[in-house]
Design an enzyme around this catalytic site. Structure first.
Site, PDB file in Angstrom:
ATOM      1  N   HIS A 244       0.842  -1.197   0.000  1.00 50.20           N
ATOM      2  CA  HIS A 244       0.000   0.000   0.000  1.00 50.20           C
ATOM      3  C   HIS A 244       0.875   1.243   0.000  1.00 50.20           C
ATOM      4  CE1 HIS A 244       0.565  -0.552   4.451  1.00 50.20           C
ATOM      5  NE2 HIS A 244       0.786   0.744   4.352  1.00 50.20           N
TER       6      HIS A 244
HETATM    7  P1  TYD Z   1      -1.671  -2.655   7.556  1.00 53.32           P
HETATM    8  O1  TYD Z   1      -1.282  -1.231   7.670  1.00 53.32           O
HETATM    9  O2  TYD Z   1      -2.327  -3.119   6.290  1.00 53.32           O
HETATM   10  O3  TYD Z   1      -0.394  -3.582   7.866  1.00 53.32           O
HETATM   11  P2  TYD Z   1       0.889  -3.902   6.931  1.00 53.32           P
HETATM   12  O4  TYD Z   1       1.098  -2.758   6.005  1.00 53.32           O
HETATM   13  O5  TYD Z   1       2.008  -4.084   7.908  1.00 53.32           O
HETATM   14  O6  TYD Z   1       0.632  -5.179   6.192  1.00 53.32           O
HETATM   15  O7  TYD Z   1      -2.605  -3.019   8.799  1.00 53.32           O
HETATM   16  C1  TYD Z   1      -3.014  -4.342   9.079  1.00 53.32           C
HETATM   17  C2  TYD Z   1      -4.343  -4.286   9.820  1.00 53.32           C
HETATM   18  O8  TYD Z   1      -4.201  -3.572  11.038  1.00 53.32           O
HETATM   19  C3  TYD Z   1      -5.423  -3.561   9.015  1.00 53.32           C
HETATM   20  O9  TYD Z   1      -6.640  -4.251   9.220  1.00 53.32           O
HETATM   21  C4  TYD Z   1      -5.521  -2.215   9.657  1.00 53.32           C
HETATM   22  C5  TYD Z   1      -5.086  -2.461  11.084  1.00 53.32           C
HETATM   23  N1  TYD Z   1      -4.382  -1.324  11.704  1.00 53.32           N
HETATM   24  C6  TYD Z   1      -4.977  -0.620  12.735  1.00 53.32           C
HETATM   25  O10 TYD Z   1      -6.107  -0.912  13.168  1.00 53.32           O
HETATM   26  N2  TYD Z   1      -4.294   0.433  13.306  1.00 53.32           N
HETATM   27  C7  TYD Z   1      -3.067   0.799  12.873  1.00 53.32           C
HETATM   28  O11 TYD Z   1      -2.470   1.778  13.420  1.00 53.32           O
HETATM   29  C8  TYD Z   1      -2.471   0.070  11.790  1.00 53.32           C
HETATM   30  C9  TYD Z   1      -1.112   0.439  11.264  1.00 53.32           C
HETATM   31  C10 TYD Z   1      -3.157  -0.983  11.236  1.00 53.32           C
END
Ligand code: TYD
Length: 136
Positions: free
Chosen positions: A50
């Site tokens: 992302h």
């Molecule tokens: P995501 O940012 O997609 O993780 P990565 O980039 O490491 O794969 O987040 C994973 C999940 O966690 C998604 O459902 C959103 C949630 N999340 C939160 O609730 N709060 C946060 O501060 C973050 C970063 C993620």
């Protein structure tokens, strides 16, 4: 690379070990509003996929190592984080993928905004569409 750079923090070392202080707007280019960390990532797992529209982040690998691929419409870079006194700053409109987390690795993320799913671009084609306008 645009909106992407390594930051070297202070490493206060003495016979008792290491201490790295990080102060918002002093050691990193924004006020810290949110902190999260990623642990327990299994072998072969790739996270991220992302970019963000407004969010600024600094990624710091506190233990072990992790690789970060950053991309924009014109450029691609691979960074290995394996030193808790080094951070990778990633600003808006940079695509990122995190992989090769070693066992026991801890990836700390400092963020400039509270969590907002609306700030994410999770589809690479949509990312390119928005980013091309910014990078040209
Ligand atoms: P995501 O940012 O997609 O993780 P990565 O980039 O490491 O794969 O987040 C994973 C999940 O966690 C998604 O459902 C959103 C949630 N999340 C939160 O609730 N709060 C946060 O501060 C973050 C970063 C993620």
């Amino acid at each position: 690379m645009y909106n992407c750079s390594l930051i070297k923090f202070k490493d206060i070392t003495d016979k008792y070990g290491h201490l790295t202080p990080i102060e918002g707007k002093i050691d990193i280019p924004f006020e810290i509003k949110r902190v999260y960390y990623i642990t327990g990532v299994g072998q072969g797992v790739v996270r991220g996929f992302h970019s963000h529209r407004k969010l600024h982040q600094v990624l710091i690998c506190l233990n072990g190592s992790v690789k970060i691929r950053t991309k924009n419409p014109e450029d691609e870079e691979l960074t290995e984080l394996n030193d808790p006194s080094v951070g990778l700053y990633i600003g808006p409109h940079v695509w990122r993928e995190m992989f090769d987390f070693t066992e026991g690795s801890v990836l700390l993320v400092l963020a400039s905004e509270n969590y907002s799913e609306d700030d994410y671009i999770r589809n690479y084609d949509f990312y390119l569409e928005e980013a091309i306008k910014i990078y040209r």
